[in-house]
Design a protein around this motif. Sequence first.
Motif, short mmCIF file in Angstrom:
data_model
loop_
_atom_site.label_atom_id
_atom_site.label_comp_id
_atom_site.label_asym_id
_atom_site.label_seq_id
_atom_site.Cartn_x
_atom_site.Cartn_y
_atom_site.Cartn_z
N SER A 71 6.57 3.71 -1.17
CA SER A 71 5.97 4.72 -0.30
C SER A 71 5.63 4.12 1.07
CB SER A 71 4.76 5.32 -0.96
OG SER A 71 3.72 4.39 -0.98
N ASP A 72 5.19 2.86 1.11
CA ASP A 72 4.89 2.25 2.40
C ASP A 72 6.14 2.17 3.25
OD1 ASP A 72 2.40 2.01 1.55
OD2 ASP A 72 2.44 -0.14 1.14
N GLU A 73 7.21 1.73 2.60
CA GLU A 73 8.46 1.59 3.32
C GLU A 73 8.85 2.93 3.94
OE1 GLU A 73 11.80 0.61 0.85
OE2 GLU A 73 13.15 1.30 2.41
N ALA A 74 8.76 3.97 3.12
CA ALA A 74 9.16 5.28 3.61
C ALA A 74 8.26 5.72 4.75
CB ALA A 74 9.10 6.29 2.47
N GLY A 75 6.95 5.51 4.56
CA GLY A 75 6.01 5.96 5.59
C GLY A 75 6.25 5.25 6.91
N ILE A 76 6.41 3.93 6.84
CA ILE A 76 6.60 3.17 8.08
C ILE A 76 7.91 3.56 8.76
CG2 ILE A 76 6.88 0.85 9.03
CD1 ILE A 76 4.37 0.46 7.92
N LYS A 77 8.92 3.72 7.93
CA LYS A 77 10.23 4.08 8.48
C LYS A 77 10.12 5.40 9.24
CE LYS A 77 14.38 2.55 6.51
NZ LYS A 77 14.97 2.19 5.26
N TYR A 78 9.46 6.34 8.61
CA TYR A 78 9.35 7.64 9.24
C TYR A 78 8.51 7.54 10.50
CZ TYR A 78 9.00 12.68 9.64
OH TYR A 78 9.10 13.95 10.09
N LEU A 79 7.44 6.78 10.42
CA LEU A 79 6.54 6.64 11.57
C LEU A 79 7.30 6.12 12.77
CD1 LEU A 79 3.73 6.43 12.88
CD2 LEU A 79 3.54 4.17 11.91
N ILE A 80 8.01 4.99 12.58
CA ILE A 80 8.66 4.35 13.72
C ILE A 80 9.75 5.25 14.28
CG2 ILE A 80 10.12 2.42 14.36
CD1 ILE A 80 8.51 0.75 12.40
N LEU A 81 10.58 5.78 13.39
CA LEU A 81 11.69 6.58 13.89
C LEU A 81 11.20 7.87 14.52
CD1 LEU A 81 14.34 5.94 11.14
CD2 LEU A 81 14.36 5.20 13.51
N ALA A 82 10.18 8.48 13.91
CA ALA A 82 9.68 9.73 14.48
C ALA A 82 9.06 9.47 15.84
CB ALA A 82 8.66 10.35 13.54
N ALA A 83 8.35 8.36 15.97
CA ALA A 83 7.75 8.04 17.26
C ALA A 83 8.85 7.84 18.30
CB ALA A 83 6.89 6.78 17.14
N PHE A 84 9.88 7.14 17.89
CA PHE A 84 11.02 6.94 18.78
C PHE A 84 11.61 8.27 19.23
CE2 PHE A 84 12.20 2.44 18.52
CZ PHE A 84 12.84 2.33 19.74
N SER A 85 11.83 9.12 18.26
CA SER A 85 12.49 10.37 18.59
C SER A 85 11.59 11.22 19.48
CB SER A 85 12.88 11.11 17.33
OG SER A 85 11.76 11.73 16.78
N SER A 86 10.28 11.14 19.25
CA SER A 86 9.37 11.88 20.11
C SER A 86 9.49 11.39 21.53
CB SER A 86 7.93 11.71 19.64
OG SER A 86 7.77 12.33 18.41
N ALA A 87 9.64 10.07 21.68
CA ALA A 87 9.78 9.51 23.01
C ALA A 87 11.04 10.05 23.68
CB ALA A 87 9.82 7.98 22.93
N PHE A 88 12.10 10.08 22.92
CA PHE A 88 13.34 10.64 23.48
C PHE A 88 13.13 12.08 23.92
CE2 PHE A 88 15.68 7.17 21.38
CZ PHE A 88 16.58 6.88 22.38
N LEU A 89 12.47 12.82 23.04
CA LEU A 89 12.25 14.23 23.32
C LEU A 89 11.44 14.39 24.60
CD1 LEU A 89 12.60 17.10 22.13
CD2 LEU A 89 10.36 16.82 21.12
N LEU A 90 10.39 13.59 24.73
CA LEU A 90 9.53 13.67 25.91
C LEU A 90 10.31 13.35 27.16
CD1 LEU A 90 6.06 12.14 25.09
CD2 LEU A 90 6.62 14.45 25.80
N PHE A 91 11.12 12.31 27.08
CA PHE A 91 11.88 11.92 28.25
C PHE A 91 12.88 13.02 28.61
CE2 PHE A 91 15.03 8.89 30.33
CZ PHE A 91 14.33 8.89 31.51
N GLY A 92 13.47 13.59 27.60
CA GLY A 92 14.39 14.71 27.85
C GLY A 92 13.69 15.86 28.52
N MET A 93 12.48 16.18 28.02
CA MET A 93 11.72 17.27 28.64
C MET A 93 11.42 16.95 30.09
SD MET A 93 8.88 18.14 25.87
CE MET A 93 9.20 18.73 24.27
N ALA A 94 11.08 15.70 30.34
CA ALA A 94 10.75 15.30 31.71
C ALA A 94 11.95 15.53 32.62
CB ALA A 94 10.32 13.84 31.74
N LEU A 95 13.14 15.17 32.12
CA LEU A 95 14.33 15.34 32.94
C LEU A 95 14.62 16.82 33.18
CD1 LEU A 95 16.74 12.61 31.59
CD2 LEU A 95 15.47 12.65 33.72
N VAL A 96 14.43 17.62 32.14
CA VAL A 96 14.64 19.06 32.31
C VAL A 96 13.65 19.60 33.32
CG1 VAL A 96 14.57 21.28 31.16
CG2 VAL A 96 15.62 19.35 30.02
#
Lengths: 592, 486
Positions: free
Chosen positions: B150-175
Motif C-alpha cells: 500500500s505504501d508503494e501504491a500511495g507514493i507512486k500515485y502521490l508523485i505521479l499525480a503531483a507531476f501531472s498536476s504540474a503539467f496541467l497547471l503549466f498548460g493552463m498558464a499557457l492557455v
Amino acid sequence: MILLWMIVLLMAGGLLAWLSKKWHPVLPRWIALFALLTDLALAVWIWLSTPAATLGTSPWLIRLEIPWIPQWGVGFSMALDGLSLLMLMLTFFLGILAVLISWREITTKTGFFHFNLLWVLAGITGVFLTMDLFLFYFFWEVMLIPMYFLIGVWGHANRNYAAYKFFIFTQASGLLMLLSILGLYFIHGSQTGTYTFNYFELLNTPLAPLAARLLMFGFLAAFLVKLPVVPFHSWLPDAHSEAPTAGSVILAGLLLKTGAYGLLRFVLPLFPTAAVEFAPWAMLLGVVGIIYGAILAFSQTDLKRLVAYTSVSHMGFVILGVFAFNEWALQGVVMQMIAHGLSTGALFIIAGFLYERLHTRDIRQMGGFWAKAPKMGVIALVFVMASLGLPGLGNFIAEFLTLVGSWQANNWLTVFATTGLVLATVYSLRIMQKVFYESAPTDRPFPDLNTREMLIAVPMVVMILWLGLYPQPVLDTARPALIKQLEAYTPLPEQQIEVALNVIPVDSNFTKAMVWPSTSNSQKSPLGIGALDKEGGRGMKGRQENMKAYPQNTYPQNTLLTDVNIPLTPFKGGLKTSKGDLKMIRKIKPRP
Amino acid sequence: MTQNDFLHLMPLLILTFAALIIMLVIAAWRNHKIIYAITAISFVAAFLSLYELQDVQAYAIAPLFVIDGFAVFYIGLILLASLLISMLSYAYFEQREEQKEEYYILLILSSLGACTLVISTHFASLFLGLEVLSVALYTLIAYLRSRERSDEAGIKYLILAAFSSAFLLFGMALVYFSTGTMTFSGIAAAMAGFQELPLLLLTGFGLMIIGIGFKLSVVPFHMWTPDVYEGAPAPVSAFIATVSKGGVLGLLIRFFMEVDGFRYPVLMLIFTIVAIASMFAGNLLALMQQNVKRILAYSSISHLGYLLVAFLAGNQMGVEAVTFYLVAYFITTVGAFGVVAMLSDKERDAELMDDYRGLLWRRPWTATVFTAMLLSLAGIPLTAGFVGKFYILAAGVNTQLWLLVVMLVLNSVIGLYYYIKIIAVMFQQTEAGQEPLQKLRPSILFASVGTLSLLVLLLVGIGVYPTALVSLISSMLETFHPVALR
C-alpha cells in the motif's frame, strides 16, 4: 404472443431447472424435458393448424411487434414463416433428445447444465424468430455464453481450449456483423429519415455497390464462420469433439443451422446485387468445403472429430445451394439443414453411446460391435447411410435438390460438388467398417442399447425415413418463405415461376439456354444488354431492362429462373461459357 | 452568493458538511457503524437534493460553476457510485483492524472533488476540484498502512499525480497566456477568433491533456494504474476506477465541447492515437496478467479507450453514448471490485487466480455476480455493458470513425480472452465442496450482499430494458448548453 411465450418458456424453464436442483436432483431434467415438449407441441400445433395450401401470398404466419427501445428504432419484433417454423421444430426436437441423452451422461451440476441447455435453445429460437436486427444480434450472442459453458464445464479433456476457440471465433465474427448492422441502420436512416432496425423496413434500402459489398461481408463473416465455410472452420472440430454429447448435438444440429438461416434470411434479400457478385466465390468455397471436409473426415481416428468434419463437408452443400439463387437449391438447403441436423445429431449420439461404454472416441480401439450390439449397429447403419446420401433417407433429397439447383447456376462447380457424394460414401462406410465390422480389438462386454437409448434413436430413424420418403410437407411449408427470400432475384410474379419450374428439363440444351445471361455480364455481351448489375442498383433494374430488350413473345422463357447465376467467373479466363453456350445464345437471339 | 446559488450547490454543500460532522463525531466517539451511517445518509441526502434540480436550466454561478442537466446527471452518478462503494467499504473494513473512521471523511471529500469537476467552467474551480479529489486519494490508496504494497501504491500515485498536476497547471498558464481568460466560454470565444491554433495555445492544450490523461489513466499516462489498483484496498480501487475517472471525463467533455476542440485535426489526432493505444495496451497487457486486480486495472485502461471513441464522435449521440457507457462501466466496475472486496480476508485482498478457482461450486452466488460483471465488461448481451458498447459503436459508425470502430471491435475480441479466462477459472471443477455460508452480521450482510445484488439487478435491468436510461440521459442532456449549440 405465442412466439414470445416459446422463448420465455425456455428461459424461465432454465432458471427453474437451475433452482430446482436444490429440491431434487432429477427435477432439472424433468423441467427441461417438460419445457421443450410444450414448445414442440406448440410448434407442431402451429404447423398443423396452418396447412401449406392456406398460405396466401404472404409467407408470414404470425407476427409480433412490441416496442422495446423506441429511441433507437429497436422493437421486439418477431415473425414466423415456414422456414422459421421448420427450424423451430428441429430445435425443439433436438432439444428433447439432448435432454434425454444427458440423463445418464451428465451427473455433475445438473441444475446448471440444464439451465445452459435451455438458454442455448432459447437463443437459437430467438435467432430463428426475430425480425429486428438488433434483437437478432442480441439472440445471436445470447446463445454463445451457455454454449461456452456447456463445452467448458462438461466437455472432454481438452475442453478449455475448445471452448475458448469456439467463443472467440464466433464472437469476433459476430462483432463484424454488428458493425454491418449499424452501417445498414445509418444508411437507411440517412436516406429515409427513419432510423430503425426492423428487418422489413431495411429490406428495400438502396445501397451503393461498395457499401453493399462491405455490409454484406460483415454479415457473411458471422454466418460463414458459424456455418462453417472452409477457411473459417477450424473451431468446429475442436468444439464438436470436446463438447458433451448433448453439446455436440446442439452444435451440429442447430448452431450451424443458424449460419445457414442467416444467409437465407438476411444476406439474400438484403444484398441481392452484392450477393450475385459474390456467388461464384461462395460456391467455390462451398465446393472446397465439401471436398476438403470429406478428405479430412476420412483421415480422422477420433470418431467425434470424424463426424465433425463430415459436418464441414455437408455444410458445403448449404452454401453451394444458397448462392445458386433458385428455388430448387434453396429447398435443398432447407432439407439439408433438417436432415443434417438429424443425421449428424444421431451420429454424435451414437458416438456418445460408444463413449459411455468404452470411454474412448478412438475408432482404432473399436470393432466387432455388430455381433455384440445389433440394435446399435442397425441404427448406426441407418444414419451412416443417411450421411452418405442413400436414396430413401432425408439427406438424399437434400443433396439431390441442391445439386439440381446449383447445376442450373454453375455446371462445373456442381460437377466437383457431386464428387463429394462419392467421398461421403468412403468416409461413411469407414465408420461402419471400423466400428462395427472389423474384428474386435478387446474382449470387453459391450451391452446393446437399452430402452432409454432406443427411445432416443428410434424417433430419429423415423424422422429421417419420413424426410426421405415423403418430404413434400416440408417442402410445401418452406416454399412460400423461400420464394419470398428470392423475391429480389425473380422479377416476375410467382405463378409464372411455378410454370417455369414445372417445365424445366434439367439436362438438355435448354438448360444451357437458360444460362445465357451469364455471358451478358459485361458490356461485351453478344446481346448487348449488359446493364445487369452494373447499375449499382438492386439488380432488378438491370433485369427489367433486359426484359425491355425483348418483345414480349421472344423473350426466352425460363431465363428468369437463373438469369443472374454466373455473372462473374471465379477464375480469370476460367469457367468461361463453352462454345456450345454461345451457339445457343446466337440461336435464341431475338428476331428483328 | 445568493440563496439560489446555495440551493443549486446543495449536493456539494451537504458533502462538505458531512465531512466536517464526521470529523467532529470521530473526535467525540469512535464508532464505525455510526460514522458509516452518517456517510450513507449524507450521500443519500445529497442525492435527494438533486431532485430539486432535475428540471434545472443551465444555471451559471459565474464564473466558476454551472449547474445544468449534464452536471446533475454526473453528480448523481458520482454520488450513487460513492454510496455503493461506501457500503462495500463498510463490509470490507469491518473485518479489519485499522482505524477505519477517517476513511469515510476521505471518501466524502474525494467525491466532493469529483462533483466539483463536473460543474466547473473555470480553470480555478477545475484545479480546485482536481486537487480535492487527488489529495484525498493519496491517503485513501495508502490507507491500510500495514499492507506490503500500500505504501508503494500511495507514493507512486502521490508523485505521479503531483507531476501531472504540474503539467496541467503549466498548460493552463499557457492557455491563459494565449487567450487572456480562464473561463471555458472565454477561451472558446478567443479560439473562435484564431484562424488556426497558435503554437503556445496548442502546447498548453497538450500539457493539459497530459494532466487529464493521467487521471483518466489512458496510454501513455497509464503506468501507475496496475500498481495502484493492486496496492490499494479493493473498494478504493473501485473508487479510482469509477468516481475519479468519471469526474475527470465529465470535465473533459464539458471543456472540449465548449471550446469545440473537434474542429482541430491535430487535437483529434492526439485523442485518436490515445484511444487506440489505450485499447491495445490495456487489452494486450491484461492478457499477460495473473492477478485479478491488475487485470481489472488494465481492462479499465482499455475501457477508457472505448469511451474516447464515443467521445471523439463529438456530437450529441457521442455524449449520450459516453454517458451511457459510463453508467454501465460504473456498475460493472464497482460490482467487480465489490466481489474482490467480499472475498478478501484480513491479511490480503483476493487477487490471485487461485482465490477464484472453482468459485462457482464453492460460493455460487458470488461467482454468478462476478461472472455477470465480467460478461458485462466483455460486452455480452443481457448486460448493460452490451448496450453500452453497442451505443459506442453506433456513435462511431454514425460519424464514420471507421478506424476507431474497427479497432474497438478487434479489442473487444482480445478483451474477451482474459475475461473468459477468469470465468473459466471460476468454473473449474475442484474437490472442495460448497463452503458453509459465513455467519455475517446482518448489517455487513446487507452492505455487501445487498449492494452486489442491487448492482446485478441494475446490470441486467439496463441490459434488457435500456429505454428508461436512454431517455433519462437524453432529457438531461437537453440543457447541456454546448451540445444544444451544436
